[in-house]
Write a protein that holds these residues in place. Sequence first.
Motif, short mmCIF file in Angstrom:
data_model
loop_
_atom_site.label_atom_id
_atom_site.label_comp_id
_atom_site.label_asym_id
_atom_site.label_seq_id
_atom_site.Cartn_x
_atom_site.Cartn_y
_atom_site.Cartn_z
N GLN A 1 49.68 14.68 65.23
CA GLN A 1 49.06 15.58 64.41
C GLN A 1 48.70 15.23 62.88
O GLN A 1 47.73 15.69 62.22
N ILE A 2 49.51 14.38 62.47
CA ILE A 2 49.42 13.88 60.94
C ILE A 2 48.30 13.06 61.04
O ILE A 2 47.16 13.36 59.97
N ARG A 3 48.07 12.30 62.02
CA ARG A 3 46.91 11.25 61.90
C ARG A 3 45.69 11.91 62.40
O ARG A 3 44.54 11.71 61.75
N TRP A 4 45.57 13.19 63.17
CA TRP A 4 44.42 13.89 63.38
C TRP A 4 44.02 14.51 62.12
O TRP A 4 42.83 14.53 61.86
N LYS A 5 44.73 15.01 61.41
CA LYS A 5 44.60 15.79 60.21
C LYS A 5 44.06 15.00 59.21
O LYS A 5 42.92 14.91 58.36
N LEU A 6 44.60 13.63 58.92
CA LEU A 6 44.11 12.70 58.25
C LEU A 6 42.62 12.03 58.44
O LEU A 6 42.06 12.03 57.55
N ALA A 7 42.47 12.09 59.77
CA ALA A 7 41.18 11.47 60.17
C ALA A 7 40.00 12.59 59.41
O ALA A 7 38.76 11.89 59.46
N SER A 8 40.26 13.71 59.33
CA SER A 8 39.23 14.60 58.69
C SER A 8 39.03 14.52 56.92
O SER A 8 38.20 15.20 56.53
N CYS A 9 40.00 13.85 56.47
CA CYS A 9 40.07 13.62 55.14
C CYS A 9 38.94 12.81 54.37
O CYS A 9 38.59 11.85 55.07
N PRO A 10 38.35 13.38 53.47
CA PRO A 10 37.09 12.47 52.59
C PRO A 10 37.84 11.15 52.02
O PRO A 10 38.47 11.08 51.36
N GLY A 11 36.74 10.24 51.77
CA GLY A 11 37.13 9.04 50.88
C GLY A 11 38.17 8.21 51.16
O GLY A 11 38.82 7.59 50.30
N LEU A 12 38.69 8.15 52.69
CA LEU A 12 39.64 7.22 52.97
C LEU A 12 39.42 5.85 52.80
O LEU A 12 38.27 5.31 53.12
N PRO A 13 40.35 4.72 52.69
CA PRO A 13 40.24 3.50 52.22
C PRO A 13 39.66 3.08 53.70
O PRO A 13 40.27 3.63 54.61
N GLN A 14 38.87 1.91 53.74
CA GLN A 14 38.45 1.50 55.01
C GLN A 14 39.28 0.80 55.80
O GLN A 14 39.41 1.09 56.90
N ASP A 15 40.58 0.26 55.33
CA ASP A 15 41.67 -0.17 56.27
C ASP A 15 42.15 1.08 56.89
O ASP A 15 42.69 0.77 58.24
N ALA A 16 42.36 2.23 56.29
CA ALA A 16 42.81 3.20 57.02
C ALA A 16 41.98 3.83 58.04
O ALA A 16 42.48 4.25 59.18
N VAL A 17 40.66 3.93 57.71
CA VAL A 17 39.43 4.18 58.79
C VAL A 17 39.62 3.44 60.02
O VAL A 17 39.77 4.05 61.07
N ASP A 18 39.83 2.25 59.61
CA ASP A 18 39.84 1.21 60.89
C ASP A 18 41.01 1.49 61.69
O ASP A 18 40.73 1.39 63.04
N LEU A 19 41.94 1.83 61.03
CA LEU A 19 43.38 2.08 61.94
C LEU A 19 43.15 3.34 62.93
O LEU A 19 43.39 3.33 64.05
#
Length: 445
Positions: A115-133
């Motif tokens: 649920q933490i990862r799911w909510k994080l996935a909708s956050c704007p402007g994340l660093p690319q390394d987090a997006v790739d994960l």
Amino acid sequence: MNPLLCGLAANPALPPELVDRLLTLALEEARADPASQFADDLLHGLADRADLRHDQILELAAHSDTMARYLAYGGTLDAADVDPGSMPNAAVALLDERRGNLAWARFLATHPDPQIRWKLASCPGLPQDAVDLLAADPDEEVVKELALWTDSPVTARLALHPDPEVRIAAAANPSTPLEAVIVLAADPELTLKWTLSERTDLPQALYARLAADPHAGVRATYASNPGIGQELIRVLAADPELQVRRAVAKHPRIPLDLLAELVVGDRAGWNLLPRIAAATPAELKEPAGSRHAAVRMLVAQRRDLPPHLREALAVDPDASVVRAVAPHPGLSEELLRAMVARHGVQVLAAVAANPDASGPLLEYLTQHRPGVRRVLKEVAEHPHATGPALLACLADRTSRPLAAAHPALPPEAITELLADEDHQVAEAAAGNPSLPRAVMLELMP
């Protein structure tokens, strides 16, 4: 007593020492009974206060990660106050608000709670390394959420994802490259229907195909899309289904003559339409003088009309037009009273909603016979309402809690309402900043 204390917690005039006492009481209650609704309501009422000290904010945040997240979204908790290890929900909330530390993102992208990862996935402007994960997350719900919201170039890759739901989410994302969307639109495995309805950059041929769907709801969704051209607007304006024609009326670039045709004869209660809201004063002249009251009423809903149009509509012979223009700021009291004299109960509530209505005018409206209940609700929320006008509002069940919270209500009336059998009214009275300080002290345990 519980509703009264919750009201006090939200009272902006509550003395600092009483805020401290309520905070202590709420935290003690929450520790004694973690499921206590009273404690939860009290804590949230305190968390909404604008006068909390930093130490009080930290004390509330330490109560639970859920409360910390609430404070983060409320703007009172800062990145320096948050440890992403112990407060992951608050950390995600701050990232979602673009006030978090971007260094947290990689840690949170591998958090054991999906649920933490799911909510994080909708956050704007994340660093690319987090997006790739997140794009490689084992939980496809997380990947789908990322595909729907990210503005990262990863959308082009997610448009090729083996899960069709992820591909559909990527198609709906305005950041997905157009060429990838066009490929998805031709994918026989995908039923896009509503999915592309927010895209404003599609080829007109694709819009025409999507807007020809046999389901009227789908056609209606595309009918108001700013990306569709004039030819398709006119096609949809002739649609046999009323909901589609009404959706076309909400298109921001619909020709004014076509809009007038759609509105005449339709008994819908129109809100301000985008094309009317964007029209220049010169463009408004013709619809404002239309022989059809329904068209004049569209213009009357603007709240920034030139004075000559505003005042012409204020003396319109049709009550529906006058009702629409009555809340317009800048109208004189003479004009507002003349509206009531001509149209009576049909315009009373709209006149009461005018931000420039004076205290004496509001009193007059509450005394009008026959009366209108909606008038009392408008008056109970009006900043210019007087004590006598608010006392009249107490007679109405819907308006009573609103009047109980109004600072112009006489203090003796506020105090009496603390014992009201309706807990909502009693709580509103306890939150009234005009409640005498001595009474506040008496209410404390």
